[in-house]
Design a protein around this motif. Sequence first.
Motif, short mmCIF file in Angstrom:
data_model
loop_
_atom_site.label_atom_id
_atom_site.label_comp_id
_atom_site.label_asym_id
_atom_site.label_seq_id
_atom_site.Cartn_x
_atom_site.Cartn_y
_atom_site.Cartn_z
N GLN A 136 0.81 -1.21 0.00
CA GLN A 136 0.00 0.00 0.00
C GLN A 136 0.85 1.27 0.00
OE1 GLN A 136 -3.05 -0.14 3.03
NE2 GLN A 136 -3.63 -2.24 2.50
N ALA A 137 2.05 1.17 0.54
CA ALA A 137 2.93 2.35 0.59
C ALA A 137 3.42 2.76 -0.80
CB ALA A 137 4.12 2.06 1.48
N ARG A 138 3.29 1.87 -1.79
CA ARG A 138 3.76 2.19 -3.13
C ARG A 138 2.77 3.10 -3.89
NH1 ARG A 138 4.90 -1.94 -8.18
NH2 ARG A 138 5.69 -0.34 -9.61
N PHE A 139 1.51 3.13 -3.47
CA PHE A 139 0.48 3.89 -4.19
C PHE A 139 -0.46 4.48 -3.14
CE2 PHE A 139 -2.39 3.59 -8.26
CZ PHE A 139 -2.72 4.93 -8.12
N VAL A 140 -0.34 5.78 -2.91
CA VAL A 140 -1.06 6.45 -1.83
C VAL A 140 -2.09 7.42 -2.40
CG1 VAL A 140 -0.81 7.96 0.18
CG2 VAL A 140 0.95 6.24 -0.32
N ALA A 141 -3.31 7.35 -1.90
CA ALA A 141 -4.34 8.32 -2.26
C ALA A 141 -4.10 9.60 -1.46
CB ALA A 141 -5.72 7.76 -1.96
N MET A 142 -3.87 10.70 -2.14
CA MET A 142 -3.50 11.95 -1.49
C MET A 142 -4.72 12.74 -1.01
SD MET A 142 -0.16 12.12 -1.54
CE MET A 142 0.36 13.84 -1.50
N LYS A 143 -4.48 13.57 0.00
CA LYS A 143 -5.47 14.53 0.47
C LYS A 143 -4.91 15.95 0.28
CE LYS A 143 -7.70 11.56 3.90
NZ LYS A 143 -8.09 11.39 5.32
N PRO A 144 -5.77 16.92 0.00
CA PRO A 144 -5.27 18.28 -0.19
C PRO A 144 -4.40 18.75 0.97
CG PRO A 144 -7.57 18.17 -0.84
CD PRO A 144 -7.24 16.85 -0.20
N GLY A 145 -3.26 19.34 0.62
CA GLY A 145 -2.34 19.84 1.62
C GLY A 145 -1.22 18.89 1.97
N GLN A 146 -1.33 17.62 1.53
CA GLN A 146 -0.26 16.66 1.79
C GLN A 146 0.93 16.96 0.88
OE1 GLN A 146 -2.49 12.75 1.67
NE2 GLN A 146 -1.24 12.41 3.51
N VAL A 147 2.14 16.65 1.41
CA VAL A 147 3.38 16.93 0.71
C VAL A 147 4.20 15.65 0.61
CG1 VAL A 147 5.57 18.20 0.80
CG2 VAL A 147 3.43 19.33 1.48
N VAL A 148 4.81 15.42 -0.54
CA VAL A 148 5.72 14.30 -0.75
C VAL A 148 7.02 14.87 -1.30
CG1 VAL A 148 6.18 12.22 -2.12
CG2 VAL A 148 3.90 12.61 -1.16
N GLU A 149 8.14 14.39 -0.75
CA GLU A 149 9.46 14.81 -1.25
C GLU A 149 10.22 13.59 -1.75
OE1 GLU A 149 11.51 16.97 1.78
OE2 GLU A 149 10.21 18.74 1.61
N ILE A 150 10.86 13.74 -2.89
CA ILE A 150 11.70 12.67 -3.43
C ILE A 150 13.07 13.26 -3.78
CG2 ILE A 150 9.80 11.23 -4.26
CD1 ILE A 150 10.31 12.30 -7.07
#
Length: 329
Positions: A315-329
């Motif tokens: 499940q960690a490979r494909f995450v449903a986002m919510k407004p305001g969430q941030v991801v850094e790569i």
Amino acid sequence: MSRMKTYDGPASDHFNGLHFFDPDGAPPKSLREVLRWQFSGGRQRAKWPDWAPSPHADTPQERVDGGKVRLSFIGHASWLIETGGLNILVDPVWSMRVSPVAWAGPKRHNDPGIAFEKLPKIDVVLVSHGHYDHLDIATLSRLSKNFAPRVVTPLGNDVTMRRADSTIKAHAFDWHDRVELGGGIAVHLVPTRHWTARSPFDRNKALWASFVLETPAGKIYIVCDSGYGDGRHFRRVAERHGALRLAILPIGAYEPRWFMRDQHMNPEDAVKALADCGAEQALGHHHGTFQLTDEAIDAPAKALVEALDAAKIPQARFVAMKPGQVVEI
């Protein structure tokens, strides 16, 4: 004006001189089918809460340099991507409604994940196609006034923008074009299984596309709207562009399937698309902000978990986002 062509150029393998088309796709549903969906006695449209606020809100950095990419989910299909010293917005919509009129049509059920006043200077805007939930003239005009960004969009949508507001710096490109954005960042426009219109009279008179963004942290595949079909669009991106660090995939606006299947993926389709394109990780969007179709507000996120479990994908490979969430790569 709605009867005018928005693009006037040479015919190609996806333009017949008047309308664009996807040789491997499907045409949009007819007016009769639209009316059947909207007024069928057996229609089951889930009721969304009037307001469903996200627990997240982001205040972005002014710039992100080095080898990092910072992605902030604004809501629906809108993103802020900061990388290589550039600030890039994707399909920005800050309007309360996604409609040709301000008093009717699909309405927001939560605030944008970034307040407009907290945006850093925007350098580039990517607009995937002309549907109102992706090409929002009010937001583009506001961005033009505040930041004067370069707007990169598929053929014909530039005419739509400039006709509404001549200050919008829109530049149009075709499928497979590569556009240098600056700072070593570039974007490719790639075919996607969809269509476009702004009225009943201009169906497919402009082009639609997905994006592959070249960044210091790897390539990001941004799919703003797409059906799945047999998956060939996603496999071709993998074949043409190689390793993908991240895919942004739509998981909402999919019920009823008989009507939406050709143009919008459901979560099961999106999991297949992830396998086809081969991205290391995926983020799910196009859900939970505007009720465009019949499924419940939380159905896409729940169905995504089920589809990942069925495919034996973490499940960690494909995450449903919510407004305001941030991801850094």
